[in-house]
Design a protein around this motif. Structure first.
Motif, PDB file in Angstrom:
ATOM      1  N   GLY A 235      -0.762  10.382  16.451  1.00 19.13           N
ATOM      2  CA  GLY A 235      -0.774  11.524  17.342  1.00 19.13           C
ATOM      3  C   GLY A 235      -1.393  11.223  18.682  1.00 19.13           C
ATOM      4  O   GLY A 235      -2.057  10.196  18.869  1.00 19.13           O
ATOM      5  N   ARG A 236      -1.188  12.123  19.653  1.00 17.42           N
ATOM      6  CA  ARG A 236      -1.749  11.949  20.976  1.00 17.42           C
ATOM      7  C   ARG A 236      -3.248  11.728  20.888  1.00 17.42           C
ATOM      8  O   ARG A 236      -3.916  12.289  20.015  1.00 17.42           O
ATOM      9  N   ASN A 237      -3.732  10.876  21.799  1.00 14.64           N
ATOM     10  CA  ASN A 237      -5.154  10.576  21.849  1.00 14.64           C
ATOM     11  C   ASN A 237      -5.690  10.056  20.511  1.00 14.64           C
ATOM     12  O   ASN A 237      -6.834  10.332  20.132  1.00 14.64           O
ATOM     13  N   ASP A 238      -4.840   9.302  19.793  1.00 13.90           N
ATOM     14  CA  ASP A 238      -5.227   8.685  18.516  1.00 13.90           C
ATOM     15  C   ASP A 238      -5.653   9.734  17.497  1.00 13.90           C
ATOM     16  O   ASP A 238      -6.583   9.508  16.712  1.00 13.90           O
ATOM     17  N   ASP A 239      -4.977  10.865  17.489  1.00 12.94           N
ATOM     18  CA  ASP A 239      -5.346  11.986  16.635  1.00 12.94           C
ATOM     19  C   ASP A 239      -4.518  11.986  15.360  1.00 12.94           C
ATOM     20  O   ASP A 239      -3.558  12.746  15.234  1.00 12.94           O
ATOM     21  N   GLY A 240      -4.844  11.114  14.415  1.00  9.36           N
ATOM     22  CA  GLY A 240      -4.205  11.112  13.113  1.00  9.36           C
ATOM     23  C   GLY A 240      -3.028  10.169  13.008  1.00  9.36           C
ATOM     24  O   GLY A 240      -2.300   9.952  13.975  1.00  9.36           O
ATOM     25  N   THR A 241      -2.869   9.592  11.840  1.00 12.16           N
ATOM     26  CA  THR A 241      -1.747   8.689  11.573  1.00 12.16           C
ATOM     27  C   THR A 241      -0.954   9.210  10.387  1.00 12.16           C
ATOM     28  O   THR A 241      -1.522   9.792   9.451  1.00 12.16           O
ATOM     29  N   TYR A 242       0.350   8.985  10.416  1.00 15.74           N
ATOM     30  CA  TYR A 242       1.239   9.533   9.407  1.00 15.74           C
ATOM     31  C   TYR A 242       2.279   8.481   9.052  1.00 15.74           C
ATOM     32  O   TYR A 242       2.710   7.715   9.907  1.00 15.74           O
ATOM     33  N   TYR A 243       2.692   8.481   7.777  1.00 12.61           N
ATOM     34  CA  TYR A 243       3.595   7.452   7.281  1.00 12.61           C
ATOM     35  C   TYR A 243       4.695   8.070   6.437  1.00 12.61           C
ATOM     36  O   TYR A 243       4.502   9.079   5.766  1.00 12.61           O
ATOM     37  N   ALA A 244       5.848   7.415   6.467  1.00 12.90           N
ATOM     38  CA  ALA A 244       6.909   7.771   5.540  1.00 12.90           C
ATOM     39  C   ALA A 244       6.480   7.396   4.127  1.00 12.90           C
ATOM     40  O   ALA A 244       5.866   6.346   3.918  1.00 12.90           O
ATOM     41  N   ASP A 245       6.814   8.229   3.180  1.00 11.42           N
ATOM     42  CA  ASP A 245       6.402   7.989   1.796  1.00 11.42           C
ATOM     43  C   ASP A 245       6.949   6.668   1.260  1.00 11.42           C
ATOM     44  O   ASP A 245       6.329   6.025   0.410  1.00 11.42           O
ATOM     45  N   SER A 246       8.105   6.244   1.762  1.00  9.36           N
ATOM     46  CA  SER A 246       8.768   5.049   1.241  1.00  9.36           C
ATOM     47  C   SER A 246       7.994   3.765   1.500  1.00  9.36           C
ATOM     48  O   SER A 246       8.230   2.747   0.866  1.00  9.36           O
ATOM     49  N   LEU A 247       7.062   3.784   2.448  1.00  8.15           N
ATOM     50  CA  LEU A 247       6.358   2.550   2.814  1.00  8.15           C
ATOM     51  C   LEU A 247       5.312   2.157   1.784  1.00  8.15           C
ATOM     52  O   LEU A 247       4.955   0.984   1.690  1.00  8.15           O
ATOM     53  N   LYS A 248       4.771   3.107   1.047  1.00  9.25           N
ATOM     54  CA  LYS A 248       3.826   2.841  -0.050  1.00  9.25           C
ATOM     55  C   LYS A 248       2.671   1.943   0.372  1.00  9.25           C
ATOM     56  O   LYS A 248       2.310   1.003  -0.336  1.00  9.25           O
ATOM     57  N   GLY A 249       2.130   2.191   1.548  1.00  9.99           N
ATOM     58  CA  GLY A 249       0.920   1.514   1.975  1.00  9.99           C
ATOM     59  C   GLY A 249       1.100   0.111   2.512  1.00  9.99           C
ATOM     60  O   GLY A 249       0.116  -0.570   2.796  1.00  9.99           O
TER      61      GLY A 249
END
Length: 132
Positions: free
Chosen positions: A52-66
């Protein structure tokens, strides 16, 4: 003008790692969310991760599994995608994209990376090839 330049792609064996970089210029970096996407031949563009803007949170697709990690270096106006345990099915052209966020429109936290049509500015892509 928003400019995004990806780098770091290449050929790697299955199980290996790569770190992609997305260098941004031409816009107020802190006002934008940045995302990573990929497109394999014959397939639709797929959202992988966003920050997110200003390094406000990270989000991932479920398929990547970490296996993948997104990070940002604000001073360098660069966003990275660390990719580990790569598989042949990860072979694709990888893109970064940007979208301006302002209250109440926070696209990365609201939709994650999967809503590809949200992202308005795109880089030229970098090829990642994973051999078996």
């Amino acid at each position: 003008e928003v400019q995004l330049v990806e780098s770091g792609g290449g050929l790697v064996q299955a199980g290996g790692s790569l770190r992609l970089s997305c260098a941004a210029s031409g816009f107020t970096f802190d006002d934008y969310a940045i995302g990573w996407f990929r497109q394999a031949p014959g397939k639709e563009r797929e959202g992988l991760s966003c920050i997110g803007r200003n390094d406000d949170g990270t989000y991932y697709a479920d398929s990547l599994k970490g296996r993948f990690t997104i990070s940002m270096a604000n001073a360098k106006k660069t966003v990275y995608l660390q990719m580990n345990s790569l598989k042949p099915e990860d072979t694709a052209v990888y893109y970064c994209a940007a979208v301006r966020e302002s209250y109440p429109y926070y696209y990365c936290s609201g939709y994650g990376p999967e809503r590809v049509s949200t992202w308005g500015s795109w880089g030229q892509g970098t090829q990642v090839t994973v051999s078996s």
